[in-house]
Design a protein around this motif. Structure first.
Motif, PDB file in Angstrom:
ATOM      1  N   SER A  14       9.568  82.204  80.300  1.00  0.00           N
ATOM      2  CA  SER A  14       9.614  81.361  79.585  1.00  0.00           C
ATOM      3  C   SER A  14       8.245  81.510  79.319  1.00  0.00           C
ATOM      4  O   SER A  14       6.981  81.044  79.929  1.00  0.00           O
ATOM      5  N   PRO A  15       7.598  81.891  78.257  1.00  0.00           N
ATOM      6  CA  PRO A  15       6.259  81.038  77.727  1.00  0.00           C
ATOM      7  C   PRO A  15       5.695  80.552  77.269  1.00  0.00           C
ATOM      8  O   PRO A  15       4.736  79.766  77.915  1.00  0.00           O
ATOM      9  N   THR A  16       6.340  78.985  77.225  1.00  0.00           N
ATOM     10  CA  THR A  16       6.129  77.687  76.590  1.00  0.00           C
ATOM     11  C   THR A  16       7.404  77.007  77.829  1.00  0.00           C
ATOM     12  O   THR A  16       8.323  76.709  77.579  1.00  0.00           O
ATOM     13  N   VAL A  17       6.131  76.639  79.023  1.00  0.00           N
ATOM     14  CA  VAL A  17       7.047  76.049  79.972  1.00  0.00           C
ATOM     15  C   VAL A  17       6.787  74.049  79.272  1.00  0.00           C
ATOM     16  O   VAL A  17       5.332  73.526  80.196  1.00  0.00           O
ATOM     17  N   ILE A  18       7.411  73.224  79.400  1.00  0.00           N
ATOM     18  CA  ILE A  18       7.548  71.890  78.874  1.00  0.00           C
ATOM     19  C   ILE A  18       7.500  71.357  80.781  1.00  0.00           C
ATOM     20  O   ILE A  18       6.324  70.258  80.660  1.00  0.00           O
ATOM     21  N   PHE A  19       8.171  71.235  81.762  1.00  0.00           N
ATOM     22  CA  PHE A  19       7.195  70.962  83.121  1.00  0.00           C
ATOM     23  C   PHE A  19       8.058  71.899  84.688  1.00  0.00           C
ATOM     24  O   PHE A  19       8.843  72.398  83.903  1.00  0.00           O
ATOM     25  N   ASP A  20       7.562  71.275  85.239  1.00  0.00           N
ATOM     26  CA  ASP A  20       7.676  72.665  86.533  1.00  0.00           C
ATOM     27  C   ASP A  20       7.394  71.818  87.656  1.00  0.00           C
ATOM     28  O   ASP A  20       6.410  71.262  88.279  1.00  0.00           O
ATOM     29  N   VAL A  21       8.846  71.435  88.491  1.00  0.00           N
ATOM     30  CA  VAL A  21       9.157  71.282  89.712  1.00  0.00           C
ATOM     31  C   VAL A  21       9.749  72.257  90.346  1.00  0.00           C
ATOM     32  O   VAL A  21      10.557  72.666  90.386  1.00  0.00           O
ATOM     33  N   GLN A  22       8.920  71.968  91.558  1.00  0.00           N
ATOM     34  CA  GLN A  22       8.939  72.203  92.540  1.00  0.00           C
ATOM     35  C   GLN A  22       9.515  71.924  94.756  1.00  0.00           C
ATOM     36  O   GLN A  22       8.824  70.754  94.561  1.00  0.00           O
ATOM     37  N   ASP A  23       9.928  72.286  94.898  1.00  0.00           N
ATOM     38  CA  ASP A  23      10.810  71.676  96.119  1.00  0.00           C
ATOM     39  C   ASP A  23      10.122  73.093  97.132  1.00  0.00           C
ATOM     40  O   ASP A  23       9.725  74.593  97.151  1.00  0.00           O
ATOM     41  N   ALA A  24      10.747  73.162  98.648  1.00  0.00           N
ATOM     42  CA  ALA A  24      10.409  74.569  99.573  1.00  0.00           C
ATOM     43  C   ALA A  24      11.175  75.722  98.937  1.00  0.00           C
ATOM     44  O   ALA A  24      10.693  76.588  99.251  1.00  0.00           O
ATOM     45  N   GLN A  25      12.452  74.972  98.203  1.00  0.00           N
ATOM     46  CA  GLN A  25      13.445  76.504  98.485  1.00  0.00           C
ATOM     47  C   GLN A  25      13.105  77.452  96.276  1.00  0.00           C
ATOM     48  O   GLN A  25      13.403  78.074  96.251  1.00  0.00           O
ATOM     49  N   ARG A  26      13.452  75.405  95.312  1.00  0.00           N
ATOM     50  CA  ARG A  26      13.332  76.247  94.115  1.00  0.00           C
ATOM     51  C   ARG A  26      13.057  75.870  93.718  1.00  0.00           C
ATOM     52  O   ARG A  26      11.846  75.186  93.526  1.00  0.00           O
ATOM     53  N   ASP A  27      12.086  76.750  92.286  1.00  0.00           N
ATOM     54  CA  ASP A  27      11.471  76.113  91.674  1.00  0.00           C
ATOM     55  C   ASP A  27      11.867  75.509  90.127  1.00  0.00           C
ATOM     56  O   ASP A  27      13.135  76.612  89.577  1.00  0.00           O
ATOM     57  N   TRP A  28      11.984  74.775  89.569  1.00  0.00           N
ATOM     58  CA  TRP A  28      13.208  74.062  88.771  1.00  0.00           C
ATOM     59  C   TRP A  28      12.101  73.763  87.234  1.00  0.00           C
ATOM     60  O   TRP A  28      10.776  73.141  86.884  1.00  0.00           O
ATOM     61  N   ARG A  29      12.822  74.292  86.369  1.00  0.00           N
ATOM     62  CA  ARG A  29      11.455  74.550  85.042  1.00  0.00           C
ATOM     63  C   ARG A  29      12.008  74.163  83.947  1.00  0.00           C
ATOM     64  O   ARG A  29      13.592  74.458  83.922  1.00  0.00           O
ATOM     65  N   LEU A  30      11.620  73.657  82.646  1.00  0.00           N
ATOM     66  CA  LEU A  30      12.017  73.503  81.422  1.00  0.00           C
ATOM     67  C   LEU A  30      11.119  73.717  80.832  1.00  0.00           C
ATOM     68  O   LEU A  30       9.943  73.637  80.876  1.00  0.00           O
ATOM     69  N   SER A  31      11.430  74.356  79.726  1.00  0.00           N
ATOM     70  CA  SER A  31      10.517  75.416  78.726  1.00  0.00           C
ATOM     71  C   SER A  31      11.522  75.449  76.986  1.00  0.00           C
ATOM     72  O   SER A  31      12.641  74.937  77.061  1.00  0.00           O
ATOM     73  N   GLY A  32      10.837  75.033  76.490  1.00  0.00           N
ATOM     74  CA  GLY A  32      10.908  75.177  74.838  1.00  0.00           C
ATOM     75  C   GLY A  32      10.619  76.848  74.401  1.00  0.00           C
ATOM     76  O   GLY A  32      10.231  78.503  74.870  1.00  0.00           O
ATOM     77  N   GLY A  33      11.962  76.929  73.715  1.00  0.00           N
ATOM     78  CA  GLY A  33      11.627  78.608  73.042  1.00  0.00           C
ATOM     79  C   GLY A  33      12.544  78.092  71.523  1.00  0.00           C
ATOM     80  O   GLY A  33      12.823  76.964  70.874  1.00  0.00           O
ATOM     81  N   GLY A  34      13.541  79.715  70.753  1.00  0.00           N
ATOM     82  CA  GLY A  34      13.831  79.709  69.841  1.00  0.00           C
ATOM     83  C   GLY A  34      14.740  81.255  69.975  1.00  0.00           C
ATOM     84  O   GLY A  34      14.733  81.582  70.950  1.00  0.00           O
ATOM     85  N   THR A  35      15.038  81.440  68.761  1.00  0.00           N
ATOM     86  CA  THR A  35      16.413  82.148  68.668  1.00  0.00           C
ATOM     87  C   THR A  35      16.792  82.908  67.428  1.00  0.00           C
ATOM     88  O   THR A  35      16.319  81.648  66.821  1.00  0.00           O
ATOM     89  N   LEU A  36      16.410  84.045  67.012  1.00  0.00           N
ATOM     90  CA  LEU A  36      16.973  84.699  65.728  1.00  0.00           C
ATOM     91  C   LEU A  36      18.089  85.725  65.821  1.00  0.00           C
ATOM     92  O   LEU A  36      17.621  86.372  66.466  1.00  0.00           O
ATOM     93  N   GLY A  37      18.894  85.685  65.103  1.00  0.00           N
ATOM     94  CA  GLY A  37      20.231  86.321  65.300  1.00  0.00           C
ATOM     95  C   GLY A  37      20.694  86.936  63.371  1.00  0.00           C
ATOM     96  O   GLY A  37      20.040  86.664  62.934  1.00  0.00           O
ATOM     97  N   LEU A  38      21.555  88.421  63.842  1.00  0.00           N
ATOM     98  CA  LEU A  38      22.107  88.669  63.021  1.00  0.00           C
ATOM     99  C   LEU A  38      23.098  88.462  63.492  1.00  0.00           C
ATOM    100  O   LEU A  38      23.824  89.392  63.973  1.00  0.00           O
ATOM    101  N   ARG A  39      23.974  88.214  62.239  1.00  0.00           N
ATOM    102  CA  ARG A  39      25.975  87.649  62.753  1.00  0.00           C
ATOM    103  C   ARG A  39      26.900  88.211  62.142  1.00  0.00           C
ATOM    104  O   ARG A  39      26.430  88.532  60.528  1.00  0.00           O
ATOM    105  N   PHE A  40      27.695  89.255  62.493  1.00  0.00           N
ATOM    106  CA  PHE A  40      28.503  89.481  61.708  1.00  0.00           C
ATOM    107  C   PHE A  40      30.134  88.784  61.748  1.00  0.00           C
ATOM    108  O   PHE A  40      30.350  88.524  62.654  1.00  0.00           O
ATOM    109  N   ARG A  41      30.439  87.937  60.826  1.00  0.00           N
ATOM    110  CA  ARG A  41      31.626  87.441  60.485  1.00  0.00           C
ATOM    111  C   ARG A  41      32.917  87.999  59.595  1.00  0.00           C
ATOM    112  O   ARG A  41      32.958  88.869  59.463  1.00  0.00           O
ATOM    113  N   TRP A  42      33.903  87.661  60.763  1.00  0.00           N
ATOM    114  CA  TRP A  42      35.176  88.366  59.552  1.00  0.00           C
ATOM    115  C   TRP A  42      36.353  86.970  59.691  1.00  0.00           C
ATOM    116  O   TRP A  42      36.093  86.166  60.693  1.00  0.00           O
TER     117      TRP A  42
END
Length: 298
Positions: free
Chosen positions: A270-298
Protein backbone atom coordinates in the motif's frame (compact mmCIF):
# COMPACT_ATOMS: atom_id res chain seq x y z
CA UNK A 1 -63.74 -28.35 8.86
CA UNK A 2 -61.72 -29.68 11.74
CA UNK A 3 -58.83 -32.05 12.40
CA UNK A 4 -57.44 -35.24 10.81
CA UNK A 5 -54.88 -37.22 12.80
CA UNK A 6 -53.47 -40.48 11.40
CA UNK A 7 -50.53 -42.73 12.08
CA UNK A 8 -49.76 -43.02 8.37
CA UNK A 9 -51.90 -41.11 5.84
CA UNK A 10 -54.56 -38.39 5.68
CA UNK A 11 -56.43 -37.60 2.47
CA UNK A 12 -59.09 -35.03 1.59
CA UNK A 13 -60.70 -34.99 -1.85
CA UNK A 14 -62.08 -31.45 -1.46
CA UNK A 15 -61.20 -28.35 0.57
CA UNK A 16 -60.09 -28.26 4.19
CA UNK A 17 -60.29 -25.64 6.92
CA UNK A 18 -58.35 -27.02 9.82
CA UNK A 19 -55.43 -29.35 10.53
CA UNK A 20 -53.96 -32.52 9.04
CA UNK A 21 -51.40 -34.42 11.15
CA UNK A 22 -49.95 -37.66 9.77
CA UNK A 23 -47.00 -39.81 10.67
CA UNK A 24 -46.26 -40.39 6.99
CA UNK A 25 -48.04 -38.17 4.44
CA UNK A 26 -50.91 -35.70 4.00
CA UNK A 27 -52.66 -35.39 0.62
CA UNK A 28 -55.09 -32.64 -0.44
CA UNK A 29 -56.99 -32.23 -3.71
CA UNK A 30 -58.56 -28.89 -2.82
CA UNK A 31 -57.87 -25.58 -1.17
CA UNK A 32 -56.54 -25.67 2.38
CA UNK A 33 -56.75 -23.01 5.05
CA UNK A 34 -54.82 -24.24 8.04
CA UNK A 35 -51.95 -26.61 8.74
CA UNK A 36 -50.52 -29.75 7.11
CA UNK A 37 -48.00 -31.55 9.31
CA UNK A 38 -46.53 -34.73 7.86
CA UNK A 39 -43.72 -36.84 9.23
CA UNK A 40 -42.39 -37.28 5.70
CA UNK A 41 -44.37 -35.21 3.21
CA UNK A 42 -47.31 -32.94 2.47
CA UNK A 43 -49.02 -32.63 -0.91
CA UNK A 44 -51.65 -30.11 -1.94
CA UNK A 45 -52.85 -30.03 -5.54
CA UNK A 46 -54.55 -26.65 -5.13
CA UNK A 47 -54.18 -23.46 -3.08
CA UNK A 48 -52.58 -23.48 0.38
CA UNK A 49 -53.17 -20.69 2.87
CA UNK A 50 -51.40 -21.51 6.06
CA UNK A 51 -48.52 -23.81 6.96
CA UNK A 52 -46.99 -26.96 5.51
CA UNK A 53 -44.61 -28.77 7.89
CA UNK A 54 -42.94 -31.77 6.24
CA UNK A 55 -40.15 -33.89 7.64
CA UNK A 56 -38.73 -34.27 4.13
CA UNK A 57 -40.93 -32.69 1.47
CA UNK A 58 -43.70 -30.13 0.94
CA UNK A 59 -45.42 -29.77 -2.43
CA UNK A 60 -47.96 -27.11 -3.40
CA UNK A 61 -49.32 -27.11 -6.95
CA UNK A 62 -51.84 -24.28 -6.64
CA UNK A 63 -49.99 -21.50 -4.88
CA UNK A 64 -48.92 -20.94 -1.28
CA UNK A 65 -49.70 -18.05 1.05
CA UNK A 66 -47.92 -18.72 4.28
CA UNK A 67 -45.07 -21.00 5.27
CA UNK A 68 -43.49 -24.14 3.81
CA UNK A 69 -41.05 -25.71 6.26
CA UNK A 70 -39.42 -28.86 4.86
CA UNK A 71 -36.56 -30.94 6.16
CA UNK A 72 -35.16 -31.32 2.64
CA UNK A 73 -37.28 -29.80 -0.15
CA UNK A 74 -40.14 -27.34 -0.69
CA UNK A 75 -41.83 -27.07 -4.10
CA UNK A 76 -44.53 -24.68 -5.26
CA UNK A 77 -45.48 -24.41 -8.93
CA UNK A 78 -47.61 -21.22 -8.76
CA UNK A 79 -47.50 -17.95 -6.84
CA UNK A 80 -45.72 -17.89 -3.48
CA UNK A 81 -46.38 -15.24 -0.86
CA UNK A 82 -44.62 -16.01 2.36
CA UNK A 83 -41.66 -18.10 3.50
CA UNK A 84 -39.97 -21.29 2.28
CA UNK A 85 -37.40 -22.88 4.60
CA UNK A 86 -35.68 -26.12 3.53
CA UNK A 87 -32.60 -28.09 4.48
CA UNK A 88 -31.59 -28.46 0.85
CA UNK A 89 -33.78 -26.90 -1.87
CA UNK A 90 -36.64 -24.41 -2.28
CA UNK A 91 -38.47 -24.12 -5.60
CA UNK A 92 -41.10 -21.45 -6.35
CA UNK A 93 -41.79 -21.56 -10.09
CA UNK A 94 -44.52 -18.92 -10.19
CA UNK A 95 -44.55 -15.35 -8.99
CA UNK A 96 -42.85 -14.93 -5.61
CA UNK A 97 -43.03 -12.36 -2.84
CA UNK A 98 -41.28 -13.40 0.33
CA UNK A 99 -38.26 -15.26 1.66
CA UNK A 100 -36.50 -18.43 0.56
CA UNK A 101 -33.96 -19.91 3.00
CA UNK A 102 -32.22 -23.12 1.92
CA UNK A 103 -29.12 -25.05 2.87
CA UNK A 104 -28.03 -25.32 -0.77
CA UNK A 105 -30.33 -23.99 -3.54
CA UNK A 106 -33.17 -21.50 -3.99
CA UNK A 107 -35.05 -21.26 -7.32
CA UNK A 108 -37.75 -18.69 -8.07
CA UNK A 109 -39.68 -17.54 -11.10
CA UNK A 110 -40.79 -13.93 -11.46
CA UNK A 111 -39.93 -12.23 -8.17
CA UNK A 112 -41.45 -8.92 -7.14
CA UNK A 113 -39.72 -8.46 -3.82
CA UNK A 114 -38.09 -10.58 -1.17
CA UNK A 115 -34.93 -12.45 -0.15
CA UNK A 116 -33.12 -15.57 -1.27
CA UNK A 117 -30.56 -16.92 1.21
CA UNK A 118 -28.60 -20.03 0.27
CA UNK A 119 -25.36 -21.25 -1.27
CA UNK A 120 -26.86 -20.94 -4.78
CA UNK A 121 -29.71 -18.57 -5.63
CA UNK A 122 -31.52 -18.30 -8.96
CA UNK A 123 -34.46 -16.18 -10.13
CA UNK A 124 -35.93 -15.99 -13.62
CA UNK A 125 -36.66 -12.27 -13.24
CA UNK A 126 -36.61 -9.82 -10.37
CA UNK A 127 -37.59 -6.32 -9.34
CA UNK A 128 -36.72 -5.80 -5.66
CA UNK A 129 -35.00 -9.06 -4.81
CA UNK A 130 -32.02 -9.44 -2.49
CA UNK A 131 -29.84 -12.52 -2.80
CA UNK A 132 -27.24 -13.67 -0.27
CA UNK A 133 -25.14 -16.65 -1.28
CA UNK A 134 -21.95 -17.89 -2.86
CA UNK A 135 -23.46 -17.80 -6.38
CA UNK A 136 -26.41 -15.51 -7.21
CA UNK A 137 -28.02 -15.19 -10.63
CA UNK A 138 -31.06 -13.44 -12.13
CA UNK A 139 -31.76 -14.33 -15.75
CA UNK A 140 -33.76 -11.23 -16.65
CA UNK A 141 -33.37 -7.90 -14.90
CA UNK A 142 -30.38 -8.96 -12.85
CA UNK A 143 -27.00 -7.34 -12.32
CA UNK A 144 -24.17 -9.30 -13.96
CA UNK A 145 -20.69 -8.24 -15.06
CA UNK A 146 -17.08 -9.40 -15.29
CA UNK A 147 -14.36 -6.84 -14.58
CA UNK A 148 -10.64 -6.66 -15.28
CA UNK A 149 -9.08 -3.94 -13.14
CA UNK A 150 -6.00 -2.61 -11.43
CA UNK A 151 -5.63 -0.76 -8.14
CA UNK A 152 -3.18 1.28 -6.07
CA UNK A 153 -1.35 -1.88 -4.91
CA UNK A 154 -0.67 -2.75 -8.59
CA UNK A 155 -2.73 -5.91 -8.46
CA UNK A 156 -4.40 -7.14 -11.64
CA UNK A 157 -7.87 -8.17 -10.47
CA UNK A 158 -10.57 -10.30 -12.02
CA UNK A 159 -14.00 -9.72 -10.42
CA UNK A 160 -17.34 -11.40 -11.12
CA UNK A 161 -20.52 -9.67 -9.89
CA UNK A 162 -23.96 -11.22 -9.91
CA UNK A 163 -27.31 -10.58 -8.27
CA UNK A 164 -29.63 -7.59 -8.53
CA UNK A 165 -28.76 -3.89 -8.81
CA UNK A 166 -30.03 -3.31 -5.28
CA UNK A 167 -27.92 -6.06 -3.75
CA UNK A 168 -25.29 -8.28 -5.37
CA UNK A 169 -22.36 -10.46 -4.40
CA UNK A 170 -18.90 -10.55 -5.94
CA UNK A 171 -15.92 -12.87 -6.06
CA UNK A 172 -12.42 -11.59 -6.81
CA UNK A 173 -8.93 -12.92 -7.43
CA UNK A 174 -5.86 -10.79 -8.10
CA UNK A 175 -2.13 -11.07 -8.71
CA UNK A 176 0.87 -8.74 -8.41
CA UNK A 177 4.11 -9.81 -10.04
CA UNK A 178 7.30 -10.19 -8.00
CA UNK A 179 10.57 -11.72 -9.32
CA UNK A 180 10.57 -14.67 -6.92
CA UNK A 181 6.91 -15.37 -6.26
CA UNK A 182 3.87 -13.22 -7.00
CA UNK A 183 1.48 -11.89 -4.39
CA UNK A 184 -2.07 -13.16 -4.68
CA UNK A 185 -5.32 -12.18 -3.08
CA UNK A 186 -8.78 -13.64 -3.27
CA UNK A 187 -11.95 -12.37 -1.68
CA UNK A 188 -15.70 -12.18 -1.49
CA UNK A 189 -17.91 -9.17 -1.04
CA UNK A 190 -21.27 -7.43 -1.16
CA UNK A 191 -22.36 -4.44 -3.18
CA UNK A 192 -25.27 -2.34 -4.36
CA UNK A 193 -26.01 0.25 -7.01
CA UNK A 194 -26.81 3.48 -5.19
CA UNK A 195 -27.71 5.66 -8.18
CA UNK A 196 -28.22 5.43 -11.96
CA UNK A 197 -28.86 8.05 -14.63
CA UNK A 198 -28.73 7.57 -18.39
CA UNK A 199 -25.38 5.91 -19.13
CA UNK A 200 -23.91 6.52 -15.68
CA UNK A 201 -24.22 4.68 -12.39
CA UNK A 202 -22.52 4.55 -9.00
CA UNK A 203 -21.83 1.52 -6.81
CA UNK A 204 -20.60 0.88 -3.31
CA UNK A 205 -18.93 -2.38 -2.24
CA UNK A 206 -17.39 -4.06 0.80
CA UNK A 207 -14.91 -6.91 0.23
CA UNK A 208 -13.13 -9.28 2.62
CA UNK A 209 -9.95 -10.87 1.26
CA UNK A 210 -6.97 -13.08 2.04
CA UNK A 211 -3.49 -11.97 1.01
CA UNK A 212 -0.79 -14.57 0.36
CA UNK A 213 2.50 -14.96 -1.46
CA UNK A 214 2.10 -18.42 -2.91
CA UNK A 215 -0.57 -20.70 -4.34
CA UNK A 216 -0.05 -24.45 -4.17
CA UNK A 217 2.96 -24.41 -1.79
CA UNK A 218 3.02 -24.04 1.98
CA UNK A 219 6.33 -22.17 2.34
CA UNK A 220 5.75 -22.04 6.10
CA UNK A 221 2.79 -19.69 5.56
CA UNK A 222 0.05 -19.86 8.18
CA UNK A 223 -3.53 -20.01 6.96
CA UNK A 224 -5.02 -16.50 6.83
CA UNK A 225 -1.75 -15.02 8.00
CA UNK A 226 -2.51 -11.75 6.19
CA UNK A 227 -6.06 -10.58 5.58
CA UNK A 228 -7.99 -7.42 4.97
CA UNK A 229 -11.23 -5.61 4.14
CA UNK A 230 -11.76 -3.07 1.38
CA UNK A 231 -14.49 -0.45 0.93
CA UNK A 232 -14.98 0.92 -2.59
CA UNK A 233 -17.13 3.66 -4.14
CA UNK A 234 -17.37 3.62 -7.95
CA UNK A 235 -18.55 5.86 -10.75
CA UNK A 236 -19.26 3.82 -13.89
CA UNK A 237 -19.77 4.99 -17.48
CA UNK A 238 -21.55 2.61 -19.88
CA UNK A 239 -19.91 2.43 -23.30
CA UNK A 240 -22.18 0.72 -25.82
CA UNK A 241 -24.47 -2.16 -24.96
CA UNK A 242 -22.08 -4.44 -23.08
CA UNK A 243 -19.06 -2.50 -21.80
CA UNK A 244 -18.44 -0.06 -18.95
CA UNK A 245 -15.49 1.86 -17.55
CA UNK A 246 -15.36 2.05 -13.75
CA UNK A 247 -13.31 4.47 -11.63
CA UNK A 248 -13.46 4.54 -7.86
CA UNK A 249 -11.83 5.41 -4.59
CA UNK A 250 -11.15 2.95 -1.80
CA UNK A 251 -10.21 2.51 1.83
CA UNK A 252 -8.20 -0.63 2.53
CA UNK A 253 -7.77 -2.14 5.99
CA UNK A 254 -5.15 -4.88 6.33
CA UNK A 255 -3.86 -7.04 9.17
CA UNK A 256 -0.37 -8.44 8.58
CA UNK A 257 1.37 -11.09 10.68
CA UNK A 258 4.75 -9.60 11.70
CA UNK A 259 6.48 -12.97 12.03
CA UNK A 260 5.36 -14.11 8.60
CA UNK A 261 7.96 -14.94 5.97
CA UNK A 262 6.59 -12.25 3.61
CA UNK A 263 5.81 -9.49 6.11
CA UNK A 264 8.43 -7.04 4.83
CA UNK A 265 7.15 -7.32 1.25
CA UNK A 266 3.48 -7.23 2.27
CA UNK A 267 3.82 -3.99 4.21
CA UNK A 268 5.11 -2.20 1.08
CA UNK A 269 2.05 -3.05 -1.04
CA UNK A 270 0.00 0.00 0.00
CA UNK A 271 1.66 3.26 -1.11
CA UNK A 272 -0.64 5.61 0.86
CA UNK A 273 -0.87 4.60 4.53
CA UNK A 274 -3.27 6.68 6.65
CA UNK A 275 -2.38 5.06 9.95
CA UNK A 276 -0.33 2.09 11.12
CA UNK A 277 -0.80 0.47 14.56
CA UNK A 278 1.37 -2.45 15.65
CA UNK A 279 1.39 -4.88 18.53
CA UNK A 280 3.69 -7.80 19.31
CA UNK A 281 2.33 -10.02 16.54
CA UNK A 282 0.32 -7.99 14.06
CA UNK A 283 0.52 -4.82 11.98
CA UNK A 284 -2.87 -3.10 11.52
CA UNK A 285 -2.91 -0.65 8.62
CA UNK A 286 -5.45 1.65 6.95
CA UNK A 287 -4.58 2.99 3.52
CA UNK A 288 -6.29 4.89 0.74
CA UNK A 289 -6.37 4.11 -2.94
CA UNK A 290 -8.51 3.51 -5.98
CA UNK A 291 -9.47 1.16 -8.79
CA UNK A 292 -9.75 1.49 -12.57
CA UNK A 293 -11.54 -1.28 -14.40
CA UNK A 294 -13.16 -2.39 -17.65
CA UNK A 295 -16.42 -4.30 -17.24
CA UNK A 296 -18.31 -6.59 -19.59
CA UNK A 297 -22.03 -6.81 -18.73
CA UNK A 298 -24.86 -8.87 -20.14
Amino acid sequence: KGVQIAGLINGVRDSLKGVQVAGFVNVMNGNITGVQSGGLANFNLKHTKGVQLGGLLNVGLGGVEGVQLGGLVNVNTKHTRGVQVAGLVNVALGEMEGVQLAGILNVAGKTKRGWQIGVFNYADSAQYLKQIGLVNFVRRGGYKNIELATNEMLFTDLTIRSGTPYFYTLARIGIRYYPNRPFWHYGYGLGCRIAAWRTWESNTELIAYHLLRSLGRANNIRVFENFGARYQLFITKHVGKHFSIALGGALDFTSLHKEGVDYEQARTLSPTVIFDVQDAQRDWRLSGGGTLGLRFRW
